[in-house]
Design an enzyme around this catalytic site. Structure first.
Site, PDB file in Angstrom:
ATOM      1  N   ASP A   8       0.877  -1.169   0.000  1.00  0.00           N
ATOM      2  CA  ASP A   8       0.000   0.000   0.000  1.00  0.00           C
ATOM      3  C   ASP A   8       0.923   1.230   0.000  1.00  0.00           C
ATOM      4  O   ASP A   8       2.094   1.122   0.365  1.00  0.00           O
ATOM      5  CB  ASP A   8      -0.856  -0.059   1.276  1.00  0.00           C
ATOM      6  CG  ASP A   8      -1.590   1.226   1.551  1.00  0.00           C
ATOM      7  OD1 ASP A   8      -2.222   1.752   0.625  1.00  0.00           O
ATOM      8  OD2 ASP A   8      -1.527   1.710   2.700  1.00  0.00           O
ATOM      9  N   ASP A  10      -0.173   5.081   0.898  1.00  0.00           N
ATOM     10  CA  ASP A  10      -0.451   6.016   2.001  1.00  0.00           C
ATOM     11  C   ASP A  10      -0.414   5.303   3.345  1.00  0.00           C
ATOM     12  O   ASP A  10      -1.242   4.433   3.610  1.00  0.00           O
ATOM     13  CB  ASP A  10      -1.853   6.638   1.828  1.00  0.00           C
ATOM     14  CG  ASP A  10      -1.923   7.568   0.631  1.00  0.00           C
ATOM     15  OD1 ASP A  10      -0.964   8.306   0.398  1.00  0.00           O
ATOM     16  OD2 ASP A  10      -2.962   7.553  -0.054  1.00  0.00           O
ATOM     17  N   GLY A  45      -7.762   3.913   2.923  1.00  0.00           N
ATOM     18  CA  GLY A  45      -7.870   2.944   1.833  1.00  0.00           C
ATOM     19  C   GLY A  45      -9.112   3.095   0.974  1.00  0.00           C
ATOM     20  O   GLY A  45      -9.209   2.484  -0.080  1.00  0.00           O
ATOM     21  N   ARG A  48     -11.904   8.855  -2.398  1.00  0.00           N
ATOM     22  CA  ARG A  48     -12.150  10.226  -1.936  1.00  0.00           C
ATOM     23  C   ARG A  48     -13.636  10.462  -1.666  1.00  0.00           C
ATOM     24  O   ARG A  48     -14.024  10.951  -0.614  1.00  0.00           O
ATOM     25  CB  ARG A  48     -11.640  11.201  -3.010  1.00  0.00           C
ATOM     26  CG  ARG A  48     -11.331  12.562  -2.476  1.00  0.00           C
ATOM     27  CD  ARG A  48     -10.814  13.445  -3.594  1.00  0.00           C
ATOM     28  NE  ARG A  48      -9.584  12.942  -4.197  1.00  0.00           N
ATOM     29  CZ  ARG A  48      -9.066  13.418  -5.324  1.00  0.00           C
ATOM     30  NH1 ARG A  48      -9.665  14.400  -5.970  1.00  0.00           N
ATOM     31  NH2 ARG A  48      -7.952  12.907  -5.828  1.00  0.00           N
ATOM     32  N   SER A 117      -5.166   5.836  -4.655  1.00  0.00           N
ATOM     33  CA  SER A 117      -5.087   7.299  -4.691  1.00  0.00           C
ATOM     34  C   SER A 117      -4.785   7.832  -6.089  1.00  0.00           C
ATOM     35  O   SER A 117      -3.874   7.359  -6.762  1.00  0.00           O
ATOM     36  CB  SER A 117      -3.994   7.773  -3.735  1.00  0.00           C
ATOM     37  OG  SER A 117      -3.771   9.149  -3.910  1.00  0.00           O
ATOM     38  N   ASN A 119      -3.482  10.552  -6.464  1.00  0.00           N
ATOM     39  CA  ASN A 119      -2.231  11.292  -6.260  1.00  0.00           C
ATOM     40  C   ASN A 119      -1.012  10.376  -6.179  1.00  0.00           C
ATOM     41  O   ASN A 119       0.104  10.875  -5.972  1.00  0.00           O
ATOM     42  CB  ASN A 119      -2.329  12.128  -4.977  1.00  0.00           C
ATOM     43  CG  ASN A 119      -3.349  13.249  -5.114  1.00  0.00           C
ATOM     44  OD1 ASN A 119      -3.178  14.142  -5.930  1.00  0.00           O
ATOM     45  ND2 ASN A 119      -4.431  13.180  -4.347  1.00  0.00           N
ATOM     46  N   ASP A 171      -1.802  -0.581   6.010  1.00  0.00           N
ATOM     47  CA  ASP A 171      -2.013   0.082   7.309  1.00  0.00           C
ATOM     48  C   ASP A 171      -3.506   0.265   7.596  1.00  0.00           C
ATOM     49  O   ASP A 171      -3.859   0.842   8.619  1.00  0.00           O
ATOM     50  CB  ASP A 171      -1.330   1.457   7.338  1.00  0.00           C
ATOM     51  CG  ASP A 171      -2.043   2.461   6.449  1.00  0.00           C
ATOM     52  OD1 ASP A 171      -2.507   2.067   5.358  1.00  0.00           O
ATOM     53  OD2 ASP A 171      -2.157   3.638   6.856  1.00  0.00           O
TER      54      ASP A 171
HETATM   55  P1  B16 Z   1      -6.981  10.434  -3.358  1.00  0.00           P
HETATM   56  P2  B16 Z   1      -3.927   4.059  -0.405  1.00  0.00           P
HETATM   57  C1  B16 Z   1      -5.914   5.825  -0.312  1.00  0.00           C
HETATM   58  O1  B16 Z   1      -4.606   5.497  -0.634  1.00  0.00           O
HETATM   59  C2  B16 Z   1      -5.970   6.506   1.040  1.00  0.00           C
HETATM   60  O2  B16 Z   1      -5.664   5.562   2.066  1.00  0.00           O
HETATM   61  C3  B16 Z   1      -7.340   7.073   1.292  1.00  0.00           C
HETATM   62  O3  B16 Z   1      -7.352   7.775   2.525  1.00  0.00           O
HETATM   63  C4  B16 Z   1      -7.721   8.021   0.149  1.00  0.00           C
HETATM   64  O4  B16 Z   1      -9.033   8.522   0.328  1.00  0.00           O
HETATM   65  C5  B16 Z   1      -7.641   7.273  -1.176  1.00  0.00           C
HETATM   66  O5  B16 Z   1      -6.330   6.743  -1.339  1.00  0.00           O
HETATM   67  C6  B16 Z   1      -7.937   8.171  -2.354  1.00  0.00           C
HETATM   68  O6  B16 Z   1      -6.925   9.124  -2.440  1.00  0.00           O
HETATM   69  O7  B16 Z   1      -7.990  11.360  -2.771  1.00  0.00           O
HETATM   70  O8  B16 Z   1      -5.559  10.953  -3.261  1.00  0.00           O
HETATM   71  O9  B16 Z   1      -7.328   9.971  -4.755  1.00  0.00           O
HETATM   72  O10 B16 Z   1      -3.954   3.841   1.091  1.00  0.00           O
HETATM   73  O11 B16 Z   1      -4.720   3.058  -1.191  1.00  0.00           O
HETATM   74  O12 B16 Z   1      -2.524   4.238  -0.928  1.00  0.00           O
HETATM   75 MG    MG Z   2      -2.890   3.112   3.408  1.00  0.00          MG
END
Ligand code: B16
Ligand code: MG
Length: 222
Positions: A8, A10, A45, A48, A117, A119, A171
């Protein structure tokens, strides 16, 4: 036999989970909805939009706003979040991660990234880590976020390994569920109560090592 480890992003590779929380906290405060670190565990996880809906569930409900209003709040949260990740640099990779990746490479283990994400590509570039991964699955390659297993299954297909040959590192509670739904073993890093369903639970990324995975999980893998 272990052939791949899928991470993962984030909260595992770097501590952007705290920035997601900070950005959502601002939005929740504006809306006058109670939101704390404990409730934030539910958001880890998930996408958005689903994150916003979970916050609204703790207040007037997810149907209290129009789609347009929800999109506007999501955009605003992302703007705050992007400002926070703007200063990320290679030294923000969490302790033990670079060493663990080098150890995996020495042992010819494939390395994947499973993030939902949008991002993720920017974060990987800022951390100068993109080339460390044999495959990266993110919001551009899969639609459904965790706890759906899609982002892990996409990795398995592209790395060319079976679920029984791969380990996921997460996490988030939703992430452990996604790993298990993909048929893989799960290593949880963080809160033992939240990650209780993981096959191994570690307090920090510093504890990650190939020998630990090998001795704890290899015997139980197909
Ligand atoms: P974004 P991961 C997830 O990333 C985050 O844990 C989660 O909090 C977030 O809402 C989701 O990505 C979407 O992210 O808004 O940047 O597109 O934990 O899968 O790496
Ligand atoms: Mg995570």
């Amino acid at each position: 036999m272990i052939k791949a480890v899928i991470f993962d992003l984030d909260g595992v590779i770097t501590d952007t989970a705290k920035y997601h929380y900070e950005a959502w906290k601002k939005i929740a405060d504006e809306l006058g909805i109670p939101f704390d670190i404990e409730y934030n565990e539910k958001l880890k996880g998930v996408s958005r939009m689903e994150s916003l809906c979970l916050i609204l569930d703790n207040g007037p409900g997810r149907d209290s706003l129009t789609l347009e209003e929800k999109n506007e709040l999501c955009e605003r949260k992302n703007k705050i979040y992007k400002e926070l990740i703007g200063s990320l640099r290679p030294s923000d990779v969490l302790p033990g991660i670079n060493e663990f990746i080098s150890e995996l490479k020495k042992n010819h283990i494939l390395i994947g990234l499973a993030s939902v994400s949008k991002n993720a590509p920017e974060i990987l570039n800022r951390l100068e880590l993109r080339d460390s991964f044999d495959y990266v699955a993110d919001a551009s390659t899969v639609e459904r976020s965790k706890p759906y297993p899609d982002v892990f299954i996409d990795n398995l297909i592209n790395l060319g390994v079976n679920p029984g040959e791969a380990i996921g590192v997460e996490d988030a509670e939703s992430g452990i569920e996604a790993i298990h739904r993909a048929g893989m073993k799960a290593v949880g890093i963080g809160n033992k109560k939240v990650l209780k369903d993981a096959d191994i639970i570690l307090s920090t990324s510093k504890e990650l090592s190939f020998s630990l995975l090998y001795t704890s999980l290899e015997m139980t893998m197909r």
